[in-house]
Design a protein around this motif. Structure first.
Motif, PDB file in Angstrom:
ATOM      1  N   THR A 115     -49.643  -4.342  -4.493  1.00 19.00           N
ATOM      2  CA  THR A 115     -50.568  -3.851  -3.465  1.00 19.00           C
ATOM      3  C   THR A 115     -50.170  -2.464  -2.954  1.00 19.00           C
ATOM      4  O   THR A 115     -50.761  -1.952  -2.013  1.00 19.00           O
ATOM      5  CB  THR A 115     -50.621  -4.832  -2.275  1.00 19.00           C
ATOM      6  OG1 THR A 115     -49.281  -5.031  -1.830  1.00 19.00           O
ATOM      7  CG2 THR A 115     -51.241  -6.155  -2.653  1.00 19.00           C
ATOM      8  N   LYS A 116     -49.175  -1.882  -3.614  1.00 13.34           N
ATOM      9  CA  LYS A 116     -48.728  -0.554  -3.170  1.00 13.34           C
ATOM     10  C   LYS A 116     -49.431   0.559  -3.946  1.00 13.34           C
ATOM     11  O   LYS A 116     -49.916   0.338  -5.058  1.00 13.34           O
ATOM     12  CB  LYS A 116     -47.221  -0.415  -3.385  1.00 13.34           C
ATOM     13  CG  LYS A 116     -46.402  -1.175  -2.362  1.00 13.34           C
ATOM     14  CD  LYS A 116     -44.954  -0.772  -2.493  1.00 13.34           C
ATOM     15  CE  LYS A 116     -44.128  -1.409  -1.391  1.00 13.34           C
ATOM     16  NZ  LYS A 116     -42.720  -1.118  -1.507  1.00 13.34           N
ATOM     17  N   LYS A 117     -49.396   1.739  -3.356  1.00 14.29           N
ATOM     18  CA  LYS A 117     -49.918   2.901  -4.074  1.00 14.29           C
ATOM     19  C   LYS A 117     -48.875   3.345  -5.106  1.00 14.29           C
ATOM     20  O   LYS A 117     -47.663   3.228  -4.859  1.00 14.29           O
ATOM     21  CB  LYS A 117     -50.171   4.050  -3.107  1.00 14.29           C
ATOM     22  CG  LYS A 117     -51.530   3.978  -2.447  1.00 14.29           C
ATOM     23  CD  LYS A 117     -51.856   5.280  -1.757  1.00 14.29           C
ATOM     24  CE  LYS A 117     -53.298   5.275  -1.303  1.00 14.29           C
ATOM     25  NZ  LYS A 117     -53.710   6.521  -0.696  1.00 14.29           N
ATOM     26  N   ILE A 118     -49.335   3.885  -6.217  1.00  7.86           N
ATOM     27  CA  ILE A 118     -48.418   4.264  -7.295  1.00  7.86           C
ATOM     28  C   ILE A 118     -47.423   5.332  -6.827  1.00  7.86           C
ATOM     29  O   ILE A 118     -46.254   5.295  -7.198  1.00  7.86           O
ATOM     30  CB  ILE A 118     -49.230   4.722  -8.528  1.00  7.86           C
ATOM     31  CG1 ILE A 118     -49.902   3.489  -9.156  1.00  7.86           C
ATOM     32  CG2 ILE A 118     -48.355   5.429  -9.557  1.00  7.86           C
ATOM     33  CD1 ILE A 118     -50.895   3.777 -10.227  1.00  7.86           C
ATOM     34  N   ASN A 119     -47.876   6.253  -5.979  1.00  9.42           N
ATOM     35  CA  ASN A 119     -46.941   7.309  -5.542  1.00  9.42           C
ATOM     36  C   ASN A 119     -45.863   6.804  -4.579  1.00  9.42           C
ATOM     37  O   ASN A 119     -44.964   7.547  -4.213  1.00  9.42           O
ATOM     38  CB  ASN A 119     -47.687   8.507  -4.949  1.00  9.42           C
ATOM     39  CG  ASN A 119     -48.541   8.147  -3.749  1.00  9.42           C
ATOM     40  OD1 ASN A 119     -48.433   7.036  -3.231  1.00  9.42           O
ATOM     41  ND2 ASN A 119     -49.390   9.057  -3.330  1.00  9.42           N
ATOM     42  N   LEU A 121     -44.062   4.147  -5.475  1.00  6.45           N
ATOM     43  CA  LEU A 121     -43.162   3.345  -6.314  1.00  6.45           C
ATOM     44  C   LEU A 121     -41.973   4.139  -6.823  1.00  6.45           C
ATOM     45  O   LEU A 121     -42.044   5.368  -6.957  1.00  6.45           O
ATOM     46  CB  LEU A 121     -43.929   2.785  -7.524  1.00  6.45           C
ATOM     47  CG  LEU A 121     -45.175   1.946  -7.260  1.00  6.45           C
ATOM     48  CD1 LEU A 121     -45.757   1.465  -8.583  1.00  6.45           C
ATOM     49  CD2 LEU A 121     -44.854   0.756  -6.377  1.00  6.45           C
ATOM     50  N   SER A 122     -40.904   3.420  -7.142  1.00  9.21           N
ATOM     51  CA  SER A 122     -39.743   4.057  -7.767  1.00  9.21           C
ATOM     52  C   SER A 122     -40.082   4.360  -9.224  1.00  9.21           C
ATOM     53  O   SER A 122     -41.062   3.851  -9.771  1.00  9.21           O
ATOM     54  CB  SER A 122     -38.546   3.120  -7.714  1.00  9.21           C
ATOM     55  OG  SER A 122     -38.804   1.989  -8.533  1.00  9.21           O
ATOM     56  N   LYS A 123     -39.239   5.171  -9.838  1.00 10.73           N
ATOM     57  CA  LYS A 123     -39.450   5.543 -11.239  1.00 10.73           C
ATOM     58  C   LYS A 123     -39.533   4.300 -12.144  1.00 10.73           C
ATOM     59  O   LYS A 123     -40.376   4.214 -13.028  1.00 10.73           O
ATOM     60  CB  LYS A 123     -38.283   6.446 -11.674  1.00 10.73           C
ATOM     61  CG  LYS A 123     -38.245   6.786 -13.134  1.00 10.73           C
ATOM     62  CD  LYS A 123     -39.051   7.991 -13.464  1.00 10.73           C
ATOM     63  CE  LYS A 123     -38.985   8.269 -14.958  1.00 10.73           C
ATOM     64  NZ  LYS A 123     -39.862   9.299 -15.390  1.00 10.73           N
ATOM     65  N   GLY A 124     -38.656   3.345 -11.859  1.00 12.24           N
ATOM     66  CA  GLY A 124     -38.624   2.125 -12.665  1.00 12.24           C
ATOM     67  C   GLY A 124     -39.923   1.351 -12.585  1.00 12.24           C
ATOM     68  O   GLY A 124     -40.449   0.889 -13.605  1.00 12.24           O
TER      69      GLY A 124
END
Lengths: 284, 243
Positions: A115-119, A121-124
């Motif tokens: 449910t989070k925005k992609i930006n 997120l961590s690299k992994g």
């Protein structure tokens, strides 16, 4: 299910990037494309994925579908994870969109961030989103360009487990300039240098190269055909000082077989040692 | 196609740029039409839509390229150009989706700014009725011009990846098409010859015709051809480009 490339040639301006590359890949294989930066790995993968066209040569992959994740792993940063995956599913005209997205989210372990925005997120996790998008349409051939770039050691281990879990009925091609990554994950390695495949060899998926050499020093001459008859021995060469070099392609340790034959011939072993013909040596 | 258009439209509003740019446009319109001396309606003295449409023709000359180049430039910026290729999305479809989404943004700007027009006509002391036919005609002309600006901006951005450069070039090309040819037609060297054709090559000429209630087939063909040609050229460029 197979993928065959013949005579693939590609140049950018006057610079030749791929030079008459031939390859043939089969179902169930995890194939590593190894090479230095600029060796032509990404270009070859883009051509297989249909993103760029070769100047010359042909690709045969029948009706097999392709999933491609590029080195940059491009994503729309402002989209939510499930929103992005649903959009990719729409673009790929996947009919059971909801269930496929749920499957991909579960498969690559995105539940906690779906449910989070992609930006955010961590690299992994971004890499996992890229992989989930690649797997959505259940492609027969999966192409991953430098998939572990930027991942920490724990993420790399998780990524390897994930790749191995989906490999059973697919062709997976992944590129890397890290030998240990290829050795840890792949059944087969293709070494690309200056746009040519200079080495094509099988690997054990446990992480070690199955090609090795046994160097044997005896007290007298031995019947070479006896050594050649050992399963896994490819060639035997000899030197005047009763030194024999056995090129072996096997996952088994054949040193006991060599020992038995030497004793059977009534000879004595001065020295016997095994050398791994590692990818590192070839790579260098 | 629907999913592509929706994505593009949502993309535009998903970051602060979308909202801020529309807010700034509306504020600019308010300042020019009601506050700044010489350009405001109170100085103009006539409660008619002409000033509004004239002002918007020039405002869109900058505004449309400013927001449209982002539709394609963001694909370069995020590397998603490669993603679209890997999803086997036809560039023509992707560009049409961007075109439609940008057109929807334009329509929203025009709808939001139509309050000015309503107030203007309410201030008209001579007549209480609003000349709907004239207004609709002028809006059609404005939308036609805007559609051409969008298509040209997409085409320019397909060739020029650098955002600022593609914006400047887009504005230049749009300006030339809007009134550049018209101004050239006034040069004595073209008098009695090419001036007729140069005038007809300008978007302002066709927009004026529609505003006056004259909708010629040549105008429709001109607008449509310009949009189709620009999208086709952009799609050709992106299809043949290596990533």
């Amino acid at each position: 299910m197979s993928l065959i490339a013949r005579d693939i040639t590609k140049s950018y301006g006057v610079q030749a990037v791929l030079d008459q590359v031939d390859l043939s890949l089969d179902k169930g294989e995890i194939v590593g494309l190894l090479g230095r930066n600029g060796a032509g790995k990404s270009t070859l993968l883009k051509i297989i994925a249909g993103i760029n066209r070769p100047d010359q040569g042909e690709l045969h992959m029948g009706s097999n579908t392709i999933g491609y994740m590029s080195e940059r792993n491009p994503l729309y940063p402002h989209m939510y994870v499930t929103e992005y995956l649903s959009w990719v599913a729409d673009m790929r005209t996947i009919t059971d969109r909801e269930s496929r997205v749920a499957w991909a989210v579960e498969k690559v372990g995105l539940d906690e961030v779906k449910t989070k925005k992609i930006n955010q997120l961590s690299k992994g996790f971004k890499q996992r989103v890229g992989l989930a998008a690649t797997l959505l349409s259940d492609p027969d051939i999966i192409i991953l360009d430098e998939p572990i770039n930027g991942l920490d050691p724990i993420q790399i281990t998780q990524y390897r487990t994930l790749i191995k879990s989906i490999a059973t009925d697919k062709i997976i091609i992944l590129s890397s300039h890290l030998i240990q990554e290829i050795e840890a994950l792949c059944d087969r390695v293709l070494l690309l240098r200056d746009g040519k495949i200079v080495e094509d060899r099988a690997l054990q998926r446990t992480g070690s190269d199955q090609n090795h050499t046994i160097i044997l020093e005896l007290n007298d001459l031995i019947d070479i055909t006896k050594l050649e008859s050992i399963e896994g021995v490819v060639t035997v060469s000899s030197a005047p000082d009763f030194t024999y070099r056995l090129e072996v392609q096997s996952t088994d340790d054949i040193r006991t077989d060599v020992f038995d034959i030497v004793v059977e011939q009534g000879l004595k072993i001065k020295e016997m040692k095994m050398e791994q013909s590692s990818l590192q040596q070839i790579f260098e | 196609m629907k999913a592509l258009i929706l994505k593009e439209f949502k993309d535009y509003w998903s970051n602060s740029f979308g909202l801020i740019s529309v807010a700034v446009l509306l504020l600019l319109a308010f300042l020019f039409l009601w506050v700044f001396p010489d350009s405001n309606y109170l100085s103009y003295g006539l409660a008619e839509g002409d000033l509004y449409f004239q002002f918007f023709s020039y405002l869109l000359l900058f505004a449309v390229p400013a927001y449209t180049v982002g539709f394609l430039a963001n694909e370069y910026r995020f590397g998603t150009e490669e993603l679209l290729r890997s999803l086997q999305i036809n560039w023509r479809s992707a560009l049409l989706a961007k075109f439609v989404a940008a057109l929807l943004v334009l329509l929203m700007i025009l709808v939001l700014s139509s309050t000015h027009l309503y107030v203007i006509y309410k201030l008209n002391l001579n007549s209480s009725t609003i000349p709907l036919a004239q207004i609709i005609g002028s809006y059609v002309g404005l939308i036609g011009v805007g559609a051409c600006y969008i298509a040209i901006s997409l085409m320019v951005t397909s060739f020029v990846q650098q955002t600022t450069a593609s914006f400047v070039i887009s504005v230049f090309v749009c300006f030339m098409l809007f009134s550049g040819f018209n101004l050239l037609s006034d040069l004595p060297v073209f008098e009695g010859g090419l001036d007729f054709w140069l005038e007809r090559l300008s978007l302002s000429y066709h927009a004026d015709q529609i505003g006056r209630g004259i909708l010629r087939l040549s105008t429709l063909v001109y607008f449509t051809a310009l949009v189709i040609w620009s999208i086709w050229l952009a799609s050709f460029r992106l299809n043949t480009k290596e990533v």
